[in-house]
Design a protein around this motif. Sequence first.
Motif, PDB file in Angstrom:
ATOM      1  N   VAL A 559       0.840  -1.194   0.000  1.00 55.94           N
ATOM      2  CA  VAL A 559       0.000   0.000   0.000  1.00 55.94           C
ATOM      3  C   VAL A 559       0.876   1.246   0.000  1.00 55.94           C
ATOM      4  N   GLU A 560       0.546   2.196  -0.883  1.00 52.29           N
ATOM      5  CA  GLU A 560       1.193   3.500  -0.893  1.00 52.29           C
ATOM      6  C   GLU A 560       0.134   4.577  -0.659  1.00 52.29           C
ATOM      7  N   LEU A 561       0.457   5.549   0.189  1.00 48.14           N
ATOM      8  CA  LEU A 561      -0.477   6.603   0.556  1.00 48.14           C
ATOM      9  C   LEU A 561       0.105   7.963   0.188  1.00 48.14           C
ATOM     10  N   GLU A 562      -0.777   8.867  -0.210  1.00 45.18           N
ATOM     11  CA  GLU A 562      -0.375  10.256  -0.438  1.00 45.18           C
ATOM     12  C   GLU A 562      -1.612  11.131  -0.339  1.00 45.18           C
ATOM     13  N   SER A 563      -1.408  12.450  -0.460  1.00 43.84           N
ATOM     14  CA  SER A 563      -2.514  13.396  -0.440  1.00 43.84           C
ATOM     15  C   SER A 563      -2.279  14.459  -1.491  1.00 43.84           C
ATOM     16  N   GLU A 564      -3.386  14.956  -2.057  1.00 42.55           N
ATOM     17  CA  GLU A 564      -3.252  16.064  -3.012  1.00 42.55           C
ATOM     18  C   GLU A 564      -2.735  17.327  -2.336  1.00 42.55           C
ATOM     19  N   THR A 565      -3.118  17.536  -1.093  1.00 38.53           N
ATOM     20  CA  THR A 565      -2.769  18.762  -0.373  1.00 38.53           C
ATOM     21  C   THR A 565      -1.410  18.611   0.278  1.00 38.53           C
ATOM     22  N   PRO A 566      -0.455  19.480  -0.054  1.00 35.90           N
ATOM     23  CA  PRO A 566       0.872  19.376   0.562  1.00 35.90           C
ATOM     24  C   PRO A 566       0.812  19.567   2.075  1.00 35.90           C
ATOM     25  N   GLY A 567       1.716  18.876   2.781  1.00 29.91           N
ATOM     26  CA  GLY A 567       1.898  19.110   4.207  1.00 29.91           C
ATOM     27  C   GLY A 567       0.957  18.373   5.130  1.00 29.91           C
ATOM     28  N   LEU A 568       0.153  17.453   4.619  1.00 33.75           N
ATOM     29  CA  LEU A 568      -0.739  16.684   5.492  1.00 33.75           C
ATOM     30  C   LEU A 568      -0.009  15.463   6.039  1.00 33.75           C
ATOM     31  N   ASP A 569      -0.394  15.065   7.248  1.00 38.33           N
ATOM     32  CA  ASP A 569       0.091  13.826   7.842  1.00 38.33           C
ATOM     33  C   ASP A 569      -0.960  12.743   7.642  1.00 38.33           C
ATOM     34  N   LEU A 570      -0.514  11.542   7.301  1.00 35.87           N
ATOM     35  CA  LEU A 570      -1.428  10.431   7.071  1.00 35.87           C
ATOM     36  C   LEU A 570      -1.219   9.376   8.150  1.00 35.87           C
ATOM     37  N   TYR A 571      -2.288   9.063   8.870  1.00 37.36           N
ATOM     38  CA  TYR A 571      -2.249   8.059   9.919  1.00 37.36           C
ATOM     39  C   TYR A 571      -3.111   6.874   9.502  1.00 37.36           C
ATOM     40  N   TYR A 572      -2.658   5.668   9.855  1.00 34.87           N
ATOM     41  CA  TYR A 572      -3.369   4.478   9.411  1.00 34.87           C
ATOM     42  C   TYR A 572      -3.339   3.396  10.489  1.00 34.87           C
ATOM     43  N   THR A 573      -4.263   2.464  10.344  1.00 37.66           N
ATOM     44  CA  THR A 573      -4.256   1.252  11.178  1.00 37.66           C
ATOM     45  C   THR A 573      -4.575   0.051  10.299  1.00 37.66           C
ATOM     46  N   ILE A 574      -4.060  -1.115  10.727  1.00 32.85           N
ATOM     47  CA  ILE A 574      -4.402  -2.387  10.076  1.00 32.85           C
ATOM     48  C   ILE A 574      -4.779  -3.427  11.125  1.00 32.85           C
ATOM     49  N   ASP A 575      -5.115  -2.924  12.333  1.00 24.01           N
ATOM     50  CA  ASP A 575      -5.422  -3.834  13.448  1.00 24.01           C
ATOM     51  C   ASP A 575      -6.871  -3.704  13.913  1.00 24.01           C
ATOM     52  N   ASP A 576      -7.754  -3.242  13.018  1.00 25.87           N
ATOM     53  CA  ASP A 576      -9.177  -3.078  13.321  1.00 25.87           C
ATOM     54  C   ASP A 576      -9.439  -2.055  14.415  1.00 25.87           C
ATOM     55  N   THR A 577      -8.555  -1.064  14.542  1.00 21.18           N
ATOM     56  CA  THR A 577      -8.819   0.076  15.413  1.00 21.18           C
ATOM     57  C   THR A 577      -8.994   1.315  14.549  1.00 21.18           C
ATOM     58  N   MET A 578      -9.581   2.342  15.150  1.00 13.84           N
ATOM     59  CA  MET A 578      -9.804   3.582  14.418  1.00 13.84           C
ATOM     60  C   MET A 578      -8.552   4.449  14.469  1.00 13.84           C
ATOM     61  N   PRO A 579      -8.067   4.937  13.337  1.00 11.26           N
ATOM     62  CA  PRO A 579      -6.843   5.732  13.339  1.00 11.26           C
ATOM     63  C   PRO A 579      -7.072   7.149  13.870  1.00 11.26           C
ATOM     64  N   ASP A 580      -6.063   7.659  14.550  1.00 13.11           N
ATOM     65  CA  ASP A 580      -6.061   9.053  14.984  1.00 13.11           C
ATOM     66  C   ASP A 580      -4.627   9.551  14.954  1.00 13.11           C
ATOM     67  N   GLY A 581      -4.385  10.705  15.553  1.00 11.85           N
ATOM     68  CA  GLY A 581      -3.075  11.324  15.494  1.00 11.85           C
ATOM     69  C   GLY A 581      -1.990  10.609  16.255  1.00 11.85           C
ATOM     70  N   ARG A 582      -2.321   9.505  16.958  1.00  9.45           N
ATOM     71  CA  ARG A 582      -1.305   8.705  17.652  1.00  9.45           C
ATOM     72  C   ARG A 582      -1.154   7.315  17.045  1.00  9.45           C
ATOM     73  N   SER A 583      -1.831   7.101  15.942  1.00  5.32           N
ATOM     74  CA  SER A 583      -1.671   5.846  15.204  1.00  5.32           C
ATOM     75  C   SER A 583      -0.385   5.898  14.398  1.00  5.32           C
ATOM     76  N   PRO A 584       0.015   4.791  13.766  1.00  4.90           N
ATOM     77  CA  PRO A 584       1.208   4.832  12.917  1.00  4.90           C
ATOM     78  C   PRO A 584       1.080   5.914  11.836  1.00  4.90           C
ATOM     79  N   LYS A 585       2.163   6.670  11.675  1.00  3.42           N
ATOM     80  CA  LYS A 585       2.195   7.738  10.680  1.00  3.42           C
ATOM     81  C   LYS A 585       2.863   7.206   9.418  1.00  3.42           C
ATOM     82  N   TYR A 586       2.222   7.411   8.308  1.00  3.09           N
ATOM     83  CA  TYR A 586       2.753   6.880   7.056  1.00  3.09           C
ATOM     84  C   TYR A 586       4.027   7.605   6.660  1.00  3.09           C
ATOM     85  N   SER A 587       5.052   6.823   6.296  1.00  2.80           N
ATOM     86  CA  SER A 587       6.307   7.406   5.826  1.00  2.80           C
ATOM     87  C   SER A 587       6.883   6.664   4.632  1.00  2.80           C
TER      88      SER A 587
END
Length: 628
Positions: A559-587
């Motif tokens: 999986v590759e993640l990006e955003s059209e808007t520069p400067g956004l942080d992308l957080y994700y989960t793959i453990d059936d939890t809801m992502p927030d600002g303390r979830s893994p940050k995509y890099s």
Amino acid sequence: MKRHYVWLIGLLISTIAQAQQPLALIPQPVSVQTQPGTFALTRSTAIRYNKPAGQAVADRLASQLSRPTGFPLGAKAGSGSGIQLNLTDTPDAQLGPEGYRLSASPKGVVITANQPAGLFYGAQTLLQLLPKEIESAAVTRASWAVPAVQITDYPRFGWRGIMLDVSRHFFSKDDVKRYIDEMARYKFNTLHWHLTDDNGWRIEIKSLPKLTEVGAWRVARAGHFGDRTDPQPGEPVPYGGFYTHDDIREVVAYAQARNVTIVPEIDVPGHSMAALAAYPELSCTKAAVSVNPGTPFADWYGNGTFKMKVENTLNPSDEKVYEFLDKVFTEVAALFPNPYIHVGGDECYKGYWAQDPGCQALMKKLNIRHVEDLQGYFMNRVMKIVQAKGKKMIGWDEILEGGIASDATVMSWRGIKGGIEAAQAGHNVVMTPSTFAYIDYLQGDPTIEPPIYASLRASKSYSFEPVPDGVDPKFILGGQANLWTEQIPTLRHAEYMTYPRGWALAEVYWSPKTAKDWAGFVPRLEAHFDRADAAGVNYSRAIYDAIVRTSQKDGKLVVELESETPGLDLYYTIDDTMPDGRSPKYSQPITLPDGPITLRVITYRAGKPIGRLITLTRDAMQKRVGRF
């Protein structure tokens, strides 16, 4: 008194802050030079025009400024301080018919142009220089200050359009007027009005009354357009509507007052099911058909080819068809003062022609071997009818098939290839390729957007270059966005689909090619989100959502993640939890482990969520490998 001073101090701080903000103008002017200071709009500000031809723009500007400010502003002839609208005595060659110069200083604002259209566009820029509250329909409080600036501006292209399809869903004349208001604010100057198709005939033709008595109405159906059930015998037909001649004249005048030209489209020879519902004798089979409510009436084969299950084409071998079209175009030409009539010409299924004895006889008479060449014969006949009404013919790029005279204008929608071929053959071209300009397409992730068959993000619309390499620019009139409305039943959703891609294309068609910069455009775009909020205009915020792409590598799903808007942080989960600002940050790309994985992604800015949550199962991710 203390409260009054506090309010004045707040107003002063707001004014200073506004003056320090970068200008958020869309489309970007040719030249902008900011200067110190501001001009304060007050209840005593005078709005003046130096020539009678500028009065209409001055009156409209006074009305637009008075509504949100509550100031009793009016326009009058003459010169002086305040806001001055000047038409030149000697034309300024740099500005052309639509350009303007705007000079704002603490002493006042002066807009200078060769023509009233230039004054109008200068006034739109002036409105954007004021705070967002100027968009309000009710009296509100704000610092009505214009930053000091020198602007020189003129459009890159003369054709800057949006097509509004009112056949699939009928939009009232008031809806159309509002849509015109919104596009004029961003310096669009052409409304391509798609008035007829398989799903409804929307313009009164007095000499052919059944076109609206029958062709403007269809059975009521809910659900996804294209998957609906067929009409049943005797079923009521309550859904639809049409514009009378008086309605058309009213809308045309309304558009003209906003420097918008309306180009009507009567789509022939295909896409004519609503016309054939009224006059079935104009088809090859003469079979009765209904105005289509959104049923799957064609099989599409994925390579642009298709087969119609129901006849929707006019018969090119029947002289009564040309008599019919002569009546239609006689009335259309009288209602629309612009030089063009759009005649469609797209997606014409020729299977019924191939089986028709009359068409076969015509082919033999014309000494043509391929049924596809009958469209060239038909379109040339139509062009002569249109020209006889004093109009120029424009059509979709299929009108090139079978040959068409070089004085026909071509609208290139199947990519840019048709536009290149047309320009090289000496045709004038309007570039409107689906790959950049079809604003009915998805603008965000398919899991959270209303479904349709293709995607187009705002950043890709913004990247569009209307003049292809190797093409003489003199043949490229400009471009437009196209809003087909199969999946758009309301004006509110039409706005959602139009913006922000319409704003992106406004800049493509107006601003210099060298001015384009997506990273620099996004902050201006966001400022116009706020202005749209103040105006009550709907729009999409999909530019804040994550873009999820998947691939297969060494048997693993990546999986590759990006955003059209520069400067956004992308957080994700793959453990059936809801992502927030303390979830893994995509890099970096994520290699998913085996198992029933569900990916959840959300975007943040400055520690706060800004995009919508995207949720994808493993199966969903597997299906999009290589697709997005």
